[in-house]
Structures are given as structure tokens and as C-alpha cells.
Scaffold this active site. Structure first.
Site, PDB file in Angstrom:
ATOM      1  N   GLU A   1      18.042   6.096  -0.652  1.00  8.05           N
ATOM      2  CA  GLU A   1      17.925   5.018   0.349  1.00  8.05           C
ATOM      3  C   GLU A   1      19.241   4.266   0.511  1.00  8.05           C
ATOM      4  O   GLU A   1      19.892   3.895  -0.485  1.00  8.05           O
ATOM      5  CB  GLU A   1      16.813   4.031  -0.057  1.00  8.05           C
ATOM      6  CG  GLU A   1      16.698   2.875   0.926  1.00  8.05           C
ATOM      7  CD  GLU A   1      15.420   2.059   0.804  1.00  8.05           C
ATOM      8  OE1 GLU A   1      14.539   2.403  -0.010  1.00  8.05           O
ATOM      9  OE2 GLU A   1      15.307   1.067   1.548  1.00  8.05           O
TER      10      GLU A   1
ATOM     11  N   LYS B   1       6.045   7.321  -7.514  1.00  5.87           N
ATOM     12  CA  LYS B   1       7.479   7.125  -7.266  1.00  5.87           C
ATOM     13  C   LYS B   1       7.939   5.874  -7.998  1.00  5.87           C
ATOM     14  O   LYS B   1       7.223   4.867  -7.989  1.00  5.87           O
ATOM     15  CB  LYS B   1       7.751   6.981  -5.764  1.00  5.87           C
ATOM     16  CG  LYS B   1       9.221   6.662  -5.455  1.00  5.87           C
ATOM     17  CD  LYS B   1       9.553   6.826  -3.996  1.00  5.87           C
ATOM     18  CE  LYS B   1       9.198   5.668  -3.115  1.00  5.87           C
ATOM     19  NZ  LYS B   1       9.833   4.384  -3.484  1.00  5.87           N
TER      20      LYS B   1
ATOM     21  N   ASP C   1       3.767   4.436  -4.857  1.00  6.41           N
ATOM     22  CA  ASP C   1       4.834   3.683  -5.521  1.00  6.41           C
ATOM     23  C   ASP C   1       4.309   2.970  -6.751  1.00  6.41           C
ATOM     24  O   ASP C   1       3.215   2.380  -6.722  1.00  6.41           O
ATOM     25  CB  ASP C   1       5.369   2.600  -4.564  1.00  6.41           C
ATOM     26  CG  ASP C   1       6.705   2.985  -3.954  1.00  6.41           C
ATOM     27  OD1 ASP C   1       7.374   3.895  -4.485  1.00  6.41           O
ATOM     28  OD2 ASP C   1       7.067   2.369  -2.937  1.00  6.41           O
TER      29      ASP C   1
ATOM     30  N   ASP D   1       5.391   0.443  -1.854  1.00 11.42           N
ATOM     31  CA  ASP D   1       5.183  -0.987  -2.163  1.00 11.42           C
ATOM     32  C   ASP D   1       5.743  -1.843  -1.021  1.00 11.42           C
ATOM     33  O   ASP D   1       5.610  -3.075  -1.035  1.00 11.42           O
ATOM     34  CB  ASP D   1       5.752  -1.373  -3.528  1.00 11.42           C
ATOM     35  CG  ASP D   1       7.247  -1.121  -3.658  1.00 11.42           C
ATOM     36  OD1 ASP D   1       7.843  -0.562  -2.720  1.00 11.42           O
ATOM     37  OD2 ASP D   1       7.808  -1.478  -4.718  1.00 11.42           O
ATOM     38  N   SER D   2       6.306  -1.184  -0.003  1.00 13.39           N
ATOM     39  CA  SER D   2       6.654  -1.887   1.241  1.00 13.39           C
ATOM     40  C   SER D   2       5.405  -2.516   1.850  1.00 13.39           C
ATOM     41  O   SER D   2       5.503  -3.376   2.729  1.00 13.39           O
ATOM     42  CB  SER D   2       7.299  -0.926   2.248  1.00 13.39           C
ATOM     43  OG  SER D   2       6.534   0.251   2.384  1.00 13.39           O
TER      44      SER D   2
ATOM     45  N   GLU E   1      11.636   3.469  -8.991  1.00 10.29           N
ATOM     46  CA  GLU E   1      13.013   3.203  -8.588  1.00 10.29           C
ATOM     47  C   GLU E   1      13.945   3.178  -9.801  1.00 10.29           C
ATOM     48  O   GLU E   1      13.569   2.679 -10.860  1.00 10.29           O
ATOM     49  CB  GLU E   1      13.092   1.847  -7.867  1.00 10.29           C
ATOM     50  CG  GLU E   1      12.291   1.811  -6.586  1.00 10.29           C
ATOM     51  CD  GLU E   1      12.384   0.473  -5.856  1.00 10.29           C
ATOM     52  OE1 GLU E   1      13.192  -0.400  -6.268  1.00 10.29           O
ATOM     53  OE2 GLU E   1      11.646   0.303  -4.875  1.00 10.29           O
TER      54      GLU E   1
HETATM   55  O1  KIV Z   1       8.099   1.215  -0.327  1.00  9.81           O
HETATM   56  C1  KIV Z   1       8.478   2.043   0.492  1.00  9.81           C
HETATM   57  O2  KIV Z   1       7.961   2.149   1.615  1.00  9.81           O
HETATM   58  C2  KIV Z   1       9.587   2.922   0.121  1.00  9.81           C
HETATM   59  C3  KIV Z   1      10.242   3.709   1.190  1.00  9.81           C
HETATM   60  C4  KIV Z   1      10.886   2.848   2.187  1.00  9.81           C
HETATM   61  C5  KIV Z   1      11.141   4.735   0.661  1.00  9.81           C
HETATM   62  O3  KIV Z   1       9.938   2.971  -1.009  1.00  9.81           O
END
Ligand code: KIV
Length: 279
Positions: free
Chosen positions: A197, A128, A98, A59-60, A130
């Protein structure tokens, strides 16, 4: 065995896609796992061909592609769109997507449905999310649908407001103990791997030694079972900020700028298009 049969066997072998079982086996034999983020077809194709083990559709994307201040505005629709672009080009890497903010925190039914959408509509192989102890029940519910889950503990960007910014987590003993408990509970809930992280290297080493699932570090030192970085950061495509844990492997911005400058100049002076580009 005839030569052509061997060639077919070899090429089938080299085309084999990474699975979560491979990641477990890599940890067991001490082979490091290389992970990068990608959000679109061309980047995913290049890193897949290069042999990256896992592509994370993070989600970056909200920060590095859409230009948001943080990851919070990213939606399920955004994640499905970007994951499906990656899934159309990557044939060998494991694809992890994510779950964006608000897609899994409200209730279990919504979390399960959204995890399923990333697999069914996005083409991801795992999702993924969090959080640690507090999110363990959600991980368990998604894993019960046979969807592999990667956990993410430590500096969790979706908690930016609680953390008061992007700060290293677990420097104090009480917080370090909490993070160890978080990592344990994610593993106990059935996660197939966990991202660590922004935590001290010593703590990440301790967690990696204790857990049987692979740990993937970002700003968590060298003793994690694998490493993940954001592709825009390592290629110098993101000039906004550069955290200490990022290593820049190329300066692609300069190359792109040069190409664009050349194009503008040639359009303005009439040297493009030439006869070879015309019908
Ligand atoms: O969103 C993302 O790119 C991430 C990584 C930086 C681990 O969660």
C-alpha cells in the site's frame, strides 16, 4: 458425456471457490487478481456474483462504515460481525479478514487465538495483518496453525501515528530498502500474499518481480499481481476524502439521495403508500 452431466459439471466448476492456490496459479500465469473490500451481506453478494477473486473484510470498516477517524478503534467483535455477514453471502470469492489493531501485536498466543476466531466465528479463509520484519514471527505462528496469512507492508494504516499521517512510504532509498526487506520477511514467514500500500510503482514492481507470492497493490502502481480498493471509494459513497490512487467507477451517493428525496416527498404529500402497497 450426456448433456445434463456436462451442465452439472460446468455449474459445479463455476461455483468453485477461489483458494490461495488459485491466487498462486494466477500469479504464475500472469492473470491479475481483483480484490475489493466488503463489510456486509448485500455488497458481498453483488461482488461475489460479479466474479471478484477476493473479498477483503478490511478494518477500513471503521472509517467508511462506522465513521471513525482511523482504523484504530475497530475491535475483534466488529471484525467477526462483519466477516460473518460477508461469509454468509459470498460463495465463490476467497474471504480475507483483517486482524484489527491490538489483536495481534501484544503476544503470540493472543494473535493465534484471534486469527483462529476470524476463521472459526467469522468464516474467513485467511487473515491479514500489517507489518514487515517486526511481525514476521507472528505470521509464522499463525501459518503454523494452518491459517493462511496475507501480509500488508508500506503505508500501514494502523501505524498512522508513527507515519505522521497517511503518506506514501519508500520514496527515499533507505526506506525503500526497508520495505523490500519487509516484503521478503513476510513472504519468508509463510504469507500466501502481500498487500503493498502507498509505495512508489517502481518499488512495487521490483517487489512483485522478486516475490513468488502474489502482491496486491493499493496505490502501488500497475505492476502488482493484483489490485485492491475500498468499495465505498470506488462507488462514491465516501465523500470525506479521495486519495489519488482511487478511481471512482460510479456515483452511488447521488442515486441513494434521489431515492430518499422521492420517498420523503411521497410520504409528505400522501402519495405513498398507494393502494398497491396496502392490505
Ligand atoms: O482495511 C482495508 O480495507 C485494507 C485495504 C485498504 C488494503 O487494508
Amino acid at each position: 458425456m450426456k448433456l445434463y452431466q456436462e451442465v452439472i459439471l460446468l455449474s459445479a466448476k463455476s461455483k468453485k471457490r477461489r483458494t490461495i492456490l488459485d491466487l498462486q496459479a494466477m500469479k504464475a500465469r500472469g492473470e491479475k487478481i481483483a480484490v475489493l473490500t466488503a463489510y456486509d451481506y448485500p455488497f458481498a453478494r453483488i461482488m461475489d456474483q460479479a466474479g471478484i477473486d477476493v473479498i477483503l473484510v478490511g478494518d477500513s470498516v471503521g472509517a467508511v462504515v462506522a465513521g471513525y477517524e482511523n482504523t484504530l478503534p475497530v475491535t475483534m467483535q466488529d471484525m467477526i460481525y462483519h466477516t460473518s455477514a460477508v461469509a454468509r453471502s459470498a460463495v465463490k470469492s476467497l474471504i480475507v479478514a483483517d486482524m484489527p489493531f491490538l489483536s495481534y501485536q501484544v503476544d503470540l498466543a493472543e494473535a493465534r487465538r484471534n486469527a483462529g476466531r476470524l476463521i472459526k466465528q467469522g468464516g474467513a479463509h485467511a487473515v491479514k495483518l500489517e507489518g514487515g520484519v517486526r511481525i514476521a514471527e507472528t505470521i509464522r505462528a499463525i501459518v503454523a496453525m494452518d491459517i493462511p496469512v496475507v501480509g500488508h507492508v508500506g503505508l500501514t494504516p494502523q501505524s498512522v501515528h508513527r507515519m505522521g499521517g497517511y503518506r506514501v512510504q519508500g520514496r527515499e532509498q533507505a526506506r525503500a530498502d526497508q520495505l523490500l526487506a519487509d516484503a521478503r520477511s513476510v513472504a519468508d514467514a509463510g504469507a500466501c500474499a502481500v498487500v503493498l500500500e502507498g509505495i512508489p510503482a517502481k518499488l512495487a514492481a521490483e517487489i512483485s518481480a522478486e516475490l513468488t507470492i502474489p502482491t496486491i497493490g493499493i496505490g502501488a502502481g500497475v505492476d502488482c499481481d493484483g489490485q485492491v480498493l475500498v468499495i465505498h471509494d470506488i462507488l462514491g459513497l465516501c465523500e470525506k476524502y479521495s486519495p489519488k490512487f482511487v478511481k471512482r467507477y460510479a456515483d452511488v451517493s447521488g442515486t441513494i439521495r434521489q431515492g430518499i428525496d422521492d420517498y420523503i416527498r411521497e410520504v409528505k404529500n400522501g402519495s405513498f403508500p398507494g393502494p398497491e402497497h396496502s392490505f
